[in-house]
Enzyme design. Sequence first.
Site, PDB file in Angstrom:
ATOM      1  N   PRO A   9      -5.877 -24.918  12.292  1.00 56.73           N
ATOM      2  CA  PRO A   9      -4.988 -23.799  12.580  1.00 56.73           C
ATOM      3  C   PRO A   9      -5.497 -22.448  12.099  1.00 56.73           C
ATOM      4  O   PRO A   9      -6.089 -22.337  11.028  1.00 56.73           O
ATOM      5  CB  PRO A   9      -3.695 -24.177  11.838  1.00 56.73           C
ATOM      6  CG  PRO A   9      -4.089 -25.222  10.868  1.00 56.73           C
ATOM      7  CD  PRO A   9      -5.252 -25.951  11.467  1.00 56.73           C
ATOM      8  N   ASN A  10      -5.266 -21.469  12.948  1.00 55.04           N
ATOM      9  CA  ASN A  10      -5.548 -20.043  12.697  1.00 55.04           C
ATOM     10  C   ASN A  10      -7.032 -19.688  12.773  1.00 55.04           C
ATOM     11  O   ASN A  10      -7.387 -18.517  12.685  1.00 55.04           O
ATOM     12  CB  ASN A  10      -4.964 -19.592  11.338  1.00 55.04           C
ATOM     13  CG  ASN A  10      -3.469 -19.778  11.288  1.00 55.04           C
ATOM     14  OD1 ASN A  10      -2.763 -19.266  12.153  1.00 55.04           O
ATOM     15  ND2 ASN A  10      -2.974 -20.531  10.328  1.00 55.04           N
ATOM     16  N   ARG A  17      -9.006 -12.247  11.605  1.00 58.32           N
ATOM     17  CA  ARG A  17      -8.020 -12.665  10.610  1.00 58.32           C
ATOM     18  C   ARG A  17      -8.566 -12.416   9.197  1.00 58.32           C
ATOM     19  O   ARG A  17      -9.594 -12.978   8.824  1.00 58.32           O
ATOM     20  CB  ARG A  17      -7.780 -14.163  10.798  1.00 58.32           C
ATOM     21  CG  ARG A  17      -7.039 -14.838   9.692  1.00 58.32           C
ATOM     22  CD  ARG A  17      -7.212 -16.353   9.778  1.00 58.32           C
ATOM     23  NE  ARG A  17      -6.433 -17.000   8.760  1.00 58.32           N
ATOM     24  CZ  ARG A  17      -6.646 -18.228   8.321  1.00 58.32           C
ATOM     25  NH1 ARG A  17      -7.616 -18.958   8.841  1.00 58.32           N
ATOM     26  NH2 ARG A  17      -5.905 -18.743   7.385  1.00 58.32           N
ATOM     27  N   TYR A  22     -12.326 -14.135   5.254  1.00 54.83           N
ATOM     28  CA  TYR A  22     -12.984 -15.082   6.169  1.00 54.83           C
ATOM     29  C   TYR A  22     -14.168 -14.480   6.933  1.00 54.83           C
ATOM     30  O   TYR A  22     -14.791 -15.173   7.729  1.00 54.83           O
ATOM     31  CB  TYR A  22     -11.953 -15.652   7.143  1.00 54.83           C
ATOM     32  CG  TYR A  22     -10.831 -16.389   6.427  1.00 54.83           C
ATOM     33  CD1 TYR A  22     -11.103 -17.534   5.679  1.00 54.83           C
ATOM     34  CD2 TYR A  22      -9.513 -15.930   6.465  1.00 54.83           C
ATOM     35  CE1 TYR A  22     -10.093 -18.200   4.996  1.00 54.83           C
ATOM     36  CE2 TYR A  22      -8.494 -16.595   5.794  1.00 54.83           C
ATOM     37  CZ  TYR A  22      -8.791 -17.729   5.058  1.00 54.83           C
ATOM     38  OH  TYR A  22      -7.797 -18.383   4.381  1.00 54.83           O
ATOM     39  N   ASN A  73     -13.349 -27.979   9.709  1.00 52.14           N
ATOM     40  CA  ASN A  73     -12.573 -27.045   8.906  1.00 52.14           C
ATOM     41  C   ASN A  73     -11.114 -27.241   9.308  1.00 52.14           C
ATOM     42  O   ASN A  73     -10.678 -26.784  10.368  1.00 52.14           O
ATOM     43  CB  ASN A  73     -13.014 -25.598   9.156  1.00 52.14           C
ATOM     44  CG  ASN A  73     -12.303 -24.626   8.222  1.00 52.14           C
ATOM     45  OD1 ASN A  73     -11.328 -24.995   7.566  1.00 52.14           O
ATOM     46  ND2 ASN A  73     -12.776 -23.393   8.169  1.00 52.14           N
ATOM     47  N   ALA A  76      -5.385 -24.854   6.792  1.00 51.33           N
ATOM     48  CA  ALA A  76      -4.353 -25.164   5.801  1.00 51.33           C
ATOM     49  C   ALA A  76      -3.946 -26.641   5.804  1.00 51.33           C
ATOM     50  O   ALA A  76      -3.425 -27.141   4.794  1.00 51.33           O
ATOM     51  CB  ALA A  76      -3.132 -24.283   6.047  1.00 51.33           C
ATOM     52  N   GLU A  97     -16.447 -31.837   5.369  1.00 49.74           N
ATOM     53  CA  GLU A  97     -15.379 -30.832   5.224  1.00 49.74           C
ATOM     54  C   GLU A  97     -16.028 -29.473   4.956  1.00 49.74           C
ATOM     55  O   GLU A  97     -16.889 -29.374   4.077  1.00 49.74           O
ATOM     56  CB  GLU A  97     -14.496 -31.223   4.029  1.00 49.74           C
ATOM     57  CG  GLU A  97     -13.423 -30.205   3.703  1.00 49.74           C
ATOM     58  CD  GLU A  97     -12.639 -30.574   2.431  1.00 49.74           C
ATOM     59  OE1 GLU A  97     -12.970 -31.576   1.761  1.00 49.74           O
ATOM     60  OE2 GLU A  97     -11.705 -29.829   2.112  1.00 49.74           O
ATOM     61  N   HIS A  99     -15.319 -25.069   4.526  1.00 52.27           N
ATOM     62  CA  HIS A  99     -14.425 -23.915   4.408  1.00 52.27           C
ATOM     63  C   HIS A  99     -15.264 -22.659   4.306  1.00 52.27           C
ATOM     64  O   HIS A  99     -16.308 -22.661   3.634  1.00 52.27           O
ATOM     65  CB  HIS A  99     -13.542 -24.028   3.165  1.00 52.27           C
ATOM     66  CG  HIS A  99     -12.696 -25.250   3.172  1.00 52.27           C
ATOM     67  ND1 HIS A  99     -11.570 -25.360   3.949  1.00 52.27           N
ATOM     68  CD2 HIS A  99     -12.840 -26.436   2.551  1.00 52.27           C
ATOM     69  CE1 HIS A  99     -11.052 -26.561   3.796  1.00 52.27           C
ATOM     70  NE2 HIS A  99     -11.802 -27.242   2.951  1.00 52.27           N
ATOM     71  N   SER A 101     -14.110 -19.823   2.871  1.00 59.62           N
ATOM     72  CA  SER A 101     -13.850 -19.260   1.540  1.00 59.62           C
ATOM     73  C   SER A 101     -14.083 -20.328   0.473  1.00 59.62           C
ATOM     74  O   SER A 101     -14.098 -21.525   0.765  1.00 59.62           O
ATOM     75  CB  SER A 101     -12.396 -18.755   1.473  1.00 59.62           C
ATOM     76  OG  SER A 101     -11.489 -19.836   1.638  1.00 59.62           O
ATOM     77  N   ARG A 106      -9.406 -20.041  -5.324  1.00 56.76           N
ATOM     78  CA  ARG A 106      -8.235 -19.358  -4.768  1.00 56.76           C
ATOM     79  C   ARG A 106      -6.946 -19.911  -5.392  1.00 56.76           C
ATOM     80  O   ARG A 106      -6.979 -20.462  -6.482  1.00 56.76           O
ATOM     81  CB  ARG A 106      -8.262 -19.483  -3.236  1.00 56.76           C
ATOM     82  CG  ARG A 106      -9.501 -18.773  -2.643  1.00 56.76           C
ATOM     83  CD  ARG A 106      -9.521 -18.815  -1.137  1.00 56.76           C
ATOM     84  NE  ARG A 106      -8.387 -18.078  -0.576  1.00 56.76           N
ATOM     85  CZ  ARG A 106      -8.034 -18.139   0.720  1.00 56.76           C
ATOM     86  NH1 ARG A 106      -8.741 -18.884   1.561  1.00 56.76           N
ATOM     87  NH2 ARG A 106      -6.995 -17.450   1.152  1.00 56.76           N
TER      88      ARG A 106
HETATM   89  C1  DQA Z   1      -9.968 -22.247   5.036  1.00 61.74           C
HETATM   90  C2  DQA Z   1      -9.237 -22.272   3.686  1.00 61.74           C
HETATM   91  C3  DQA Z   1      -7.809 -22.743   3.857  1.00 61.74           C
HETATM   92  O1  DQA Z   1      -7.142 -22.750   2.604  1.00 61.74           O
HETATM   93  C4  DQA Z   1      -7.047 -21.816   4.786  1.00 61.74           C
HETATM   94  O2  DQA Z   1      -5.744 -22.280   4.993  1.00 61.74           O
HETATM   95  C5  DQA Z   1      -7.758 -21.610   6.076  1.00 61.74           C
HETATM   96  C6  DQA Z   1      -9.198 -21.405   6.059  1.00 61.74           C
HETATM   97  C7  DQA Z   1     -11.387 -21.651   4.909  1.00 61.74           C
HETATM   98  O3  DQA Z   1     -12.169 -21.851   5.819  1.00 61.74           O
HETATM   99  O4  DQA Z   1     -11.694 -20.978   3.918  1.00 61.74           O
HETATM  100  O5  DQA Z   1      -7.148 -21.521   7.128  1.00 61.74           O
HETATM  101  O6  DQA Z   1     -10.093 -23.573   5.506  1.00 61.74           O
END
Ligand code: DQA
Length: 145
Positions: A9-10, A17, A22, A73, A76, A97, A99, A101, A106
């Site tokens: 998501p997102n 964003r 990011y 990725n 959330a 996995e 990410h 960030s 965080r």
């Molecule tokens: C994320 C980190 C997650 O906590 C966050 O909800 C994201 C992006 C990252 O790529 O840093 O949507 O997966």
Amino acid sequence: MKILILNGPNLNLLGRRQPEIYGSKSMEEILGDITRAYPETEIEYFQSNHEGELIDALHRAWLHDNVSGIVFNAGAYTHTSIALADAIAAVEIPVVEVHLSNVSAREPVRRQSMIAPVCCGTIAGFGADSYRLGVEALLKMLCKE
Ligand code: DQA
């Protein structure tokens, strides 16, 4: 060899964003960099904002699409989804996995990953390069097998 890059998501908003967290590269640019870095690897991409669609994509990669490994990725859902963890455990292909960030640096809620125990490893904190590093790790692993 076929690798699936799967985004949750997102992440369709990547580049627009919260660029301070990011980065400002779009997913199209990131995929272009990866395709150029690994011209002999077939790179597939899928993104969804819906948990069930991500589960279907994991199943499809294993059962129908002859995918050798997945760079995932989960956004959330990383921090909440037992259903995604179950799907990763079910499919008999390695999942890395990733990410953008550094989730460990965080908020406390982001320091926990439901999917980490069923993935073969985690790459976090390298911005757009986390995806390329994920592909590199997968290819090294798969070529050793
Ligand atoms: C994320 C980190 C997650 O906590 C966050 O909800 C994201 C992006 C990252 O790529 O840093 O949507 O997966």
